[in-house]
Design a protein around this motif. Structure first.
Motif, PDB file in Angstrom:
ATOM      1  N   GLY A  32       0.553  -1.163   0.121  1.00 38.92           N
ATOM      2  CA  GLY A  32       0.312  -0.528  -0.073  1.00 38.92           C
ATOM      3  C   GLY A  32       0.869   1.506   0.204  1.00 38.92           C
ATOM      4  O   GLY A  32       0.302   2.006   0.150  1.00 38.92           O
ATOM      5  N   ARG A  33       1.878   1.016   0.123  1.00 40.90           N
ATOM      6  CA  ARG A  33       3.153   2.387  -0.184  1.00 40.90           C
ATOM      7  C   ARG A  33       3.310   3.055  -1.609  1.00 40.90           C
ATOM      8  O   ARG A  33       3.865   4.051  -1.798  1.00 40.90           O
ATOM      9  N   THR A  34       3.662   1.728  -2.619  1.00 41.78           N
ATOM     10  CA  THR A  34       3.928   2.368  -3.714  1.00 41.78           C
ATOM     11  C   THR A  34       3.017   2.147  -4.842  1.00 41.78           C
ATOM     12  O   THR A  34       2.802   0.642  -5.015  1.00 41.78           O
ATOM     13  N   ILE A  35       2.713   3.357  -5.267  1.00 37.67           N
ATOM     14  CA  ILE A  35       1.777   2.958  -5.838  1.00 37.67           C
ATOM     15  C   ILE A  35       1.491   4.073  -7.549  1.00 37.67           C
ATOM     16  O   ILE A  35       2.475   5.192  -7.602  1.00 37.67           O
ATOM     17  N   MET A  36       1.359   3.010  -8.133  1.00 35.89           N
ATOM     18  CA  MET A  36       1.167   3.561  -9.787  1.00 35.89           C
ATOM     19  C   MET A  36      -0.842   3.472 -10.114  1.00 35.89           C
ATOM     20  O   MET A  36      -1.157   2.705  -9.198  1.00 35.89           O
ATOM     21  N   ASP A  50       3.198   8.142 -10.804  1.00 42.03           N
ATOM     22  CA  ASP A  50       3.943   6.923  -9.723  1.00 42.03           C
ATOM     23  C   ASP A  50       3.455   7.633  -8.774  1.00 42.03           C
ATOM     24  O   ASP A  50       4.235   8.921  -8.585  1.00 42.03           O
ATOM     25  N   TYR A  51       3.910   7.135  -8.042  1.00 46.98           N
ATOM     26  CA  TYR A  51       4.581   7.341  -5.883  1.00 46.98           C
ATOM     27  C   TYR A  51       4.917   6.340  -4.953  1.00 46.98           C
ATOM     28  O   TYR A  51       4.098   5.040  -4.998  1.00 46.98           O
ATOM     29  N   PRO A  52       5.908   6.468  -4.185  1.00 47.90           N
ATOM     30  CA  PRO A  52       6.567   7.962  -4.148  1.00 47.90           C
ATOM     31  C   PRO A  52       7.654   8.292  -5.348  1.00 47.90           C
ATOM     32  O   PRO A  52       8.121   6.611  -5.450  1.00 47.90           O
TER      33      PRO A  52
END
Length: 179
Positions: free
Chosen positions: A88-92, A112-114
């Motif tokens: 749940g921390r690296t999202i596209m 894209d995050y982060p």
């Protein structure tokens, strides 16, 4: 020294706890092809949201979309939300819309995050709003705002490459000016 380390760890826990995808109202999208459990561990979890509002609220970061599009557009499709590392921390994200009068004119926005830095090979550096720079290559501009790396692809064969670049930069500036 020990106090400083404990305090730093506490702050990192607070920050990381607040920046996680909220999947409570999202639905896991099943892969089209049958995959093994082992394969599933190596590909992002893809989520669908019942509405744009719920999709944007579920994110651990703010995403802005341009409002003035260069064509008479259909509404943006609900985004594809991908949890890259299953934490749940690296999202596209992937948004798409098209011209209602010509479905071959397509606008795709990816976020894209982060991300803290990025590079785009064989691209031209362009100046954007608020003294930001972006990278433009063919039909796509990429730029970084508040740890969100945006990519905007605008496909429209009716325009010259220069017109397409100008309109793509305008779309990027709309996103930047909303921050």
């Amino acid at each position: 020294m020990k106090r400083k380390l404990i305090f730093t760890a506490f702050i990192l826990m607070i920050i990381s706890g607040c920046s996680k995808l909220d999947t409570s109202e999202l639905k896991v999208s099943k892969p089209e092809n049958e995959i093994s459990e082992e394969q599933a561990k190596n590909i992002p979890i893809t989520y669908e949201a019942p509405s744009m509002e719920i999709a944007l609220e579920a994110l651990p970061f703010d995403v802005h979309l341009p409002e003035e599009l260069p064509f008479d557009s259909a509404p943006f499709n609900l985004p594809t939300i991908m949890d890259v590392n299953h934490d749940g921390r690296t999202i596209m994200l992937h948004f798409m819309t098209h011209d209602q009068n010509n479905e071959e004119n397509i606008l795709i926005i990816e976020a894209d995050y982060p991300v803290t830095e990025y590079s785009v090979p064989n691209s031209e550096e362009v100046t954007l709003a608020n003294n930001l720079t972006g990278s433009y290559a063919e039909n796509t501009i990429s730029f970084l705002v508040a740890e969100v790396n945006y990519g905007i692809t605008y496909l429209n064969e009716d325009l010259t490459p220069e017109q397409r670049q100008e309109e793509t930069i305008d779309l990027a500036n709309q996103i930047i000016n909303k921050k």
